[in-house]
Design an enzyme around this catalytic site. Structure first.
Site, PDB file in Angstrom:
ATOM      1  N   GLU A   1      -6.194   3.681   5.507  1.00 59.03           N
ATOM      2  CA  GLU A   1      -5.863   3.457   4.107  1.00 59.03           C
ATOM      3  C   GLU A   1      -6.343   4.610   3.216  1.00 59.03           C
ATOM      4  O   GLU A   1      -5.644   5.022   2.316  1.00 59.03           O
ATOM      5  CB  GLU A   1      -6.450   2.114   3.642  1.00 59.03           C
ATOM      6  CG  GLU A   1      -5.929   1.677   2.292  1.00 59.03           C
ATOM      7  CD  GLU A   1      -6.234   0.218   2.003  1.00 59.03           C
ATOM      8  OE1 GLU A   1      -6.633  -0.068   0.859  1.00 59.03           O
ATOM      9  OE2 GLU A   1      -6.069  -0.619   2.904  1.00 59.03           O
TER      10      GLU A   1
ATOM     11  N   ARG B   1       0.826  -1.210   0.000  1.00 52.56           N
ATOM     12  CA  ARG B   1       0.000   0.000   0.000  1.00 52.56           C
ATOM     13  C   ARG B   1       0.860   1.260   0.000  1.00 52.56           C
ATOM     14  O   ARG B   1       0.517   2.259   0.636  1.00 52.56           O
ATOM     15  CB  ARG B   1      -0.970   0.014   1.189  1.00 52.56           C
ATOM     16  CG  ARG B   1      -1.890  -1.181   1.269  1.00 52.56           C
ATOM     17  CD  ARG B   1      -2.814  -1.290   0.051  1.00 52.56           C
ATOM     18  NE  ARG B   1      -3.628  -2.501   0.145  1.00 52.56           N
ATOM     19  CZ  ARG B   1      -3.280  -3.665  -0.386  1.00 52.56           C
ATOM     20  NH1 ARG B   1      -2.148  -3.790  -1.050  1.00 52.56           N
ATOM     21  NH2 ARG B   1      -4.069  -4.726  -0.280  1.00 52.56           N
TER      22      ARG B   1
ATOM     23  N   SER C   1     -11.492  -1.413   2.752  1.00 48.14           N
ATOM     24  CA  SER C   1     -10.735  -1.603   3.989  1.00 48.14           C
ATOM     25  C   SER C   1     -10.236  -0.248   4.478  1.00 48.14           C
ATOM     26  O   SER C   1      -9.527   0.454   3.761  1.00 48.14           O
ATOM     27  CB  SER C   1      -9.545  -2.532   3.748  1.00 48.14           C
ATOM     28  OG  SER C   1      -9.982  -3.820   3.365  1.00 48.14           O
TER      29      SER C   1
END
Length: 343
Positions: free
Chosen positions: A333, A159, A237
């Site tokens: 995120e 990520r 998420s």
């Protein structure tokens, strides 16, 4: 137009200006014009990984709407594609699966646009974009120049990328190299996925079977956008899985979900941490329009009346509970636009 209409969380006020160029040339011109003005700006793709403040955005929002998938010359056994940044990611996955191409089939159902993929190196069920990404075509904010940047220079990790680390500009297109092997997937690299399809870890399965299984798994978690399912009104998420020292992970309870990624580094399950910190599915703060998904503790959903502040307040509460219980700092995120994690 309020940005809540353009984001999957359905929160956010209006920008000062909303630009919607539809061709690559228009996108370049619009971006350069905005940058020359010196005002604040942001690029917006599918709106799936951001939380926009209730007061909106005091600047220009440049929507990335360019579409198109082009087959490029490739060596036998492979297939190269150039994909415009505004192409919806899941439609790209469908395109490749329909043609029997392997490499991104396990990333089916991820919302958002293809150009947003390299920003955080999207991934799911054992596949990451970095596995197939060759390069990106990039309009650099600092220089105003168009560049083709090889994937090796993007510092792609879990990520993360040079873009997530602060390099600003617009991704115009991405180039992928996929496997062309008679419709069979790359080796299955997720035990959860292997179990779902009755296969062994490392098996090669028809790509269509992989895609269908992934979509089914994601639907159970509320991770496939569906207007009829309120649990999908989310940013997906909300927290990344923490990366910690192996010595730290060994001090956690024996049933803590974790995966070694390096000799001295371990990835923890953010969902496990949240649940063991006492926050269950459907949890909501009193009077809030935000809640933990009733299907999956890793998602924060807008139950219909949430403000951006509601989302942020619940996220901070989750972070505090996990930090107090385990000493782990969960990282969001999604990006925060027009607000900060300290608001």
């Amino acid at each position: 137009m309020d940005l809540r209409e353009l984001t999957t969380l359905r929160v956010g006020g209006s920008p000062r200006e909303l630009l919607s160029p539809e061709t690559p040339d228009e996108l370049v011109r619009a971006s350069l014009d905005v940058w020359a003005s010196g005002e604040e700006w942001m690029a917006l793709g599918g709106g799936s990984n951001i939380v926009v403040g209730d007061d909106g955005f005091d600047g220009s929002v440049i929507r990335v709407l360019t579409r198109g998938i082009e087959a490029l010359p490739s060596v036998p056994g492979t297939a190269r594609l150039r994909v415009q940044a505004g192409e919806p990611w899941d439609e790209l996955v469908s395109y490749t699966v329909d043609r029997g191409l392997a490499g991104i089939e396990a990333m089916a159902g991820i919302p958002g646009s293809s150009g947003a993929g390299p920003i955080q190196n999207i991934g799911a069920y054992g596949q990451e974009l970095s596995d197939t990404l060759v390069s990106v075509e990039f309009l650099d904010h600092e220089t105003g120049r168009l560049e083709v940047i090889p994937a090796a220079r993007l510092e792609l990790g879990y990520r993360s990328s040079v873009f997530k680390a602060g390099r600003r500009g617009i991704v115009l297109s991405i180039e992928l190299e996929l496997t062309d092997a008679e419709g069979l997937s790359r080796p299955v690299a997720s035990q959860q996925l292997a179990t779902a399809i009755g296969a062994a870890f490392g098996d090669r399965i028809p790509v269509g079977v992989i895609r269908d299984a992934v979509l089914a798994l994601r639907r159970v978690k509320g991770m496939v956008l569906d207007a009829a399912d309120p649990d999908t009104t989310s940013a997906g998420s909300f927290f990344t899985n923490p990366l910690v020292a192996a010595s730290f992970a060994r001090a956690l309870p024996p049933d803590a979900a974790q995966w070694p990624i390096e000799p001295d580094r371990v990835k923890l399950s953010a969902a496990w941490l949240i649940e063991r910190a006492g926050i269950g599915r459907g949890f909501s703060l009193p009077g809030s329009g935000a809640a933990i998904s009733s299907k999956h503790t890793l998602a924060i959903v807008n139950t219909g009346s949430a403000t951006a502040y509601d989302i942020l307040e619940l996220a901070r509460f989750v972070q505090e509970r996990v930090r107090n219980e385990f000493g782990v700092a969960l990282q969001p995120e999604p990006g925060y636009i027009g607000m900060t994690s300290g608001d």
